[in-house]
Design a protein around this motif. Sequence first.
Motif, mmCIF file in Angstrom:
data_model
loop_
_atom_site.group_PDB
_atom_site.id
_atom_site.type_symbol
_atom_site.label_atom_id
_atom_site.label_comp_id
_atom_site.label_asym_id
_atom_site.label_seq_id
_atom_site.Cartn_x
_atom_site.Cartn_y
_atom_site.Cartn_z
ATOM 1 N N HIS A 81 117.415 -37.711 52.107
ATOM 2 C CA HIS A 81 116.736 -39.008 52.203
ATOM 3 C C HIS A 81 116.368 -39.576 50.842
ATOM 4 O O HIS A 81 116.271 -38.844 49.853
ATOM 5 C CB HIS A 81 115.487 -38.886 53.089
ATOM 6 C CG HIS A 81 114.356 -38.110 52.480
ATOM 7 N ND1 HIS A 81 113.280 -38.711 51.863
ATOM 8 C CD2 HIS A 81 114.143 -36.776 52.371
ATOM 9 C CE1 HIS A 81 112.448 -37.774 51.421
ATOM 10 N NE2 HIS A 81 112.948 -36.598 51.715
ATOM 11 N N CYS B 120 112.931 -38.779 47.846
ATOM 12 C CA CYS B 120 112.584 -37.375 48.107
ATOM 13 C C CYS B 120 111.689 -36.844 46.984
ATOM 14 O O CYS B 120 111.947 -37.088 45.814
ATOM 15 C CB CYS B 120 113.838 -36.517 48.221
ATOM 16 S SG CYS B 120 113.486 -34.821 48.760
ATOM 17 N N GLY B 121 110.672 -36.091 47.373
ATOM 18 C CA GLY B 121 109.738 -35.524 46.399
ATOM 19 C C GLY B 121 110.386 -34.535 45.449
ATOM 20 O O GLY B 121 109.856 -34.264 44.367
ATOM 21 N N CYS C 34 114.937 -32.556 55.263
ATOM 22 C CA CYS C 34 113.785 -32.291 54.398
ATOM 23 C C CYS C 34 112.514 -32.109 55.227
ATOM 24 O O CYS C 34 112.367 -32.681 56.304
ATOM 25 C CB CYS C 34 113.608 -33.447 53.427
ATOM 26 S SG CYS C 34 112.308 -33.179 52.199
ATOM 27 N N ASP D 121 109.773 -33.328 54.430
ATOM 28 C CA ASP D 121 108.951 -34.526 54.221
ATOM 29 C C ASP D 121 108.456 -35.070 55.566
ATOM 30 O O ASP D 121 109.236 -35.281 56.492
ATOM 31 C CB ASP D 121 109.803 -35.585 53.493
ATOM 32 C CG ASP D 121 108.965 -36.749 52.983
ATOM 33 O OD1 ASP D 121 108.155 -37.289 53.760
ATOM 34 O OD2 ASP D 121 109.139 -37.130 51.818
HETATM 35 ZN ZN LIG Z 1 112.460 -34.875 50.767
#
Ligand SMILES: [Zn+2]
Length: 179
Positions: A99, A102-103, A35, A37
């Motif tokens: 993960h 996660c958004g 990701c 992120d």
């Molecule tokens: Zn994420």
Amino acid sequence: MTKMSPLLERNEQFAAAYTPGPLGPPAAQVVIVTCLDHRVDPASIFGLQLGDAVVIRNTGGRVTPAVIDDIAYLAFLAGQLFSGVVAAEGLFEVAVVHHTQCGTGFLADPGFRQQAAEATGQPEAALEAAAVADPYTTVKADVEHLLAAPSLSPKVSVSGHVYDIATGRLTTTVDARYP
Ligand SMILES: [Zn+2]
């Protein structure tokens, strides 16, 4: 002054101590898909140095058609350039890392997803498919998806992992295997 200014200063310090290296296979023989992120930076969580690993990042760390295309090209490139250097049995391992927290998890909510579709112009179905609400489920699905891709080289293995934001610990959930 822009927001990049302090980073440019850091780059000056980096460049002052920098020694360029030749193009070669990644030292760890690993391609990480994860990701975007900023809490999931592979250089930090795996202690990577320059030249250690290829990193492909997108929203959620999903195995999209673009990711599959990148991996197919990397395998071709490695076979062409480094055939005498890399192990005959395998070019590299692709580690898919999803993960917790996660958004993209918010996209599992229909109301949030509808708003996101209107704001970004992306179809709701695509946003729903991209969501990582349960990283253990999505990472397994993405490993299987990549292993089933016709363009995946038989010399590339794939593994699946979940990174826990709360502990900083990585758990391997799908052991590496070849297609
Ligand atoms: Zn994420």
